[in-house]
Design an enzyme around this catalytic site. Sequence first.
Site, PDB file in Angstrom:
ATOM      1  N   ASP A 207      36.335  31.170 -14.180  1.00 43.79           N
ATOM      2  CA  ASP A 207      36.628  30.287 -13.056  1.00 43.79           C
ATOM      3  C   ASP A 207      36.818  28.876 -13.628  1.00 43.79           C
ATOM      4  OD1 ASP A 207      37.099  29.249 -10.551  1.00 43.79           O
ATOM      5  OD2 ASP A 207      35.411  30.254  -9.593  1.00 43.79           O
TER       6      ASP A 207
HETATM    7  C1  NOJ Z   1      37.681  27.719  -8.095  1.00 43.64           C
HETATM    8  C2  NOJ Z   1      37.368  28.866  -7.189  1.00 43.64           C
HETATM    9  O1  NOJ Z   1      36.012  29.245  -7.320  1.00 43.64           O
HETATM   10  C3  NOJ Z   1      38.232  30.083  -7.455  1.00 43.64           C
HETATM   11  O2  NOJ Z   1      38.006  31.017  -6.430  1.00 43.64           O
HETATM   12  C4  NOJ Z   1      39.684  29.710  -7.517  1.00 43.64           C
HETATM   13  O3  NOJ Z   1      40.472  30.844  -7.754  1.00 43.64           O
HETATM   14  C5  NOJ Z   1      39.878  28.669  -8.606  1.00 43.64           C
HETATM   15  N1  NOJ Z   1      39.084  27.493  -8.298  1.00 43.64           N
HETATM   16  C6  NOJ Z   1      41.338  28.273  -8.768  1.00 43.64           C
HETATM   17  O4  NOJ Z   1      41.771  27.553  -7.683  1.00 43.64           O
END
Ligand code: NOJ
Length: 697
Positions: free
Chosen positions: A244
């Site tokens: 993430d």
């Molecule tokens: C953080 C989020 O937790 C995740 O779900 C997402 O896909 C990413 N950012 C990218 O935007």
Amino acid sequence: MTLEEKLGQLQLLDNPAAAADRAAALDLVRRGLVGGILNAHGAQQVNELQRLAMQESRLKIPLLFGYDVVHGYRTIFPVPLGEASSWDPSLAEETARIAATEARAAGVNWTFAPMVDIARDARWGRIVEGAGEDPFLGAEMARARVRGFQGRALAAPDAVAACVKHFAAYGAAEAGRDYNTTDLSEWTLREVYLPPFKAAIDAGVETVMSAFNDLNGVPASANPFLLTDILRGEWKFAGFVVSDYTAVPELIAHGLAADEADAAAQALNAGLDMEMVSRLFNLHGARLVRQGKVPLARIDEAVRRILRLKFRLGLFDRPYVDETREARLMLAPAHLDAARRAAARSLVLLKNQGDLLPLRKDLRAIAVIGPLADSQRDVLGPWHAAGRAEEAVTLLQGIRAKVGAKTEVLYAKGCEIEGGTTDGIAEAVRVAKAADVAIVAVGESAEMSGEAASRTSLALPGHQLALVKAIQATGKPTVVVLMNGRPLAIEWVAENVPAILETWFAGIQAGYAIADVLFGDVNPGGKLPVTFPRTVGQAPLYYNHKNTGRPPQPNNKYTSKYIDAPWTPLFPFGHGLSYTQFRFSNLQLSRTRLSTNERLVVTVDVENTGQRAGDEVVQLYIRDVAASATRPVRELKGFARITLAAGERRTVRFELGPEHLGAHDRHMRFVVEPGEFRLYVGNSSAGGLEARFDVFD
Ligand code: NOJ
């Protein structure tokens, strides 16, 4: 490939257009130090970036383009929690299919979805992004969404690679505070949090996103037990794992890694393949390999996995997208039709005293009230990709379009969603008094759920409860239409307002779909995929809890409950009404004794005893009465959404096998244990017809 170029493939970079130093970001692409880009979308923009990689980098390896296409790209469908309320996996597959079609046309070839985190705590804002609290329903939805996004062939112009997230147990954040630590038993991990991931992997999901959270002392993004032992060892997952957003450097704040190089080494060695946004693999990888701290074979394996997806997506053959296709496909009439249908199927009728709903279309005057009644932005929900507020249909617009020319539609906002004053309530009361019925749209703004949007209160924010009370006090028949991203504690509303329709954030066609249901063109059939508590103090509250040694008893203080509130939910998991009634009868089991590897067929008759056609979601739950590792009081193991004409009766069939009856024992072996089982079939997680059977060795 040089080692530097290999590490480049492991780099997912945020859109250079949004970077502080755009030129430097573009230069990384030219030098072949980027494997993919997130948040760049639109055929032209994507093609321009792809051209840099294809024409100017030495190896001409195409880029992946990832984006959070969570519930639609431009045609925005209901938020996933809403869609899960449909209990209709085929619908989830269809909407994911459309999302993939639009996204791929806009150059996106990889979506960061489905989000399959089980959420038992309504305070956690990301509960809106998943399928709710149940692993079985969650697994069904996960499978359907993966199939929908990825289609039959990834190289097709209407497919995107899916990314199941957030691996794992992110939804178990302590106290419902986003990004917070999770500490749970391996049993709960395997029985509750992992099944939807496993389902996504069995459905062929191409990628997995590691979660932000610490799991039992080892942050998920550097957790070898999750990323290697379970994912690769047990599940044979062959795709790649992306972190993430900046989760790798966050290993330092977690207290796992001493510095950036250590963070990169731990993440790589645990099995993480690609790093999102942060660049520690790129900056430290080569030295770590030279020092022998990360085997070169580990880097090669990660590169191979990433390149394999690029081949599968057909990017080496067709790196660019057709720029004319995008405009042709967006918001196609068939997509909007599906959005309206999906929205209507995801609405949950929580209460309908005296059959107040459906409303007649020829009423003299209708009052449409509330801060969410005419908000285009909010109905799209927290993740809305390329969705545009100005394209969304509000409840007010939907009602205006639905009623006849003679019906006057009066509108008053009443108050803000949050903050503001009570000054507008008087005008709303005046409007209600002038109408035959008042429809009050209250709830949360889109930003109040989703990422980094945890709440300590589940009440209607601001002055909205005061608004509802004032409208109810007029004596006009009142309908509350809820728009929200989590279960709300609305005890007063549930006790006093005759009709309540839960609509979540129903997407781009929200207003039309809600009007379809309010006026009876569609008979609601959605069911709650989450428990509604009475008060936030009950959180986490979920139907599939353990029994305790002292299950609650009304007249016994020393049983498991509260002294200041009931322990029961306001609305149970699986609850939802219809404009017609259904009767369940004749529950039959093909056998009442079976061995641990045998199967059982369960049938039940369901009859529509009312005056109109409608949908019922037939739900089957089991309970393993005594097991070597205790089991929940109920576990959903089957469901079917069926449509019955007035008076129609149908026999619904379920088949249960070891995969349904088994669970993990103390040694984490999945086994069916002999002994007594109970079985319940009904229209929610409470009540229902009951039977029992015995399993023998
Ligand atoms: C953080 C989020 O937790 C995740 O779900 C997402 O896909 C990413 N950012 C990218 O935007």
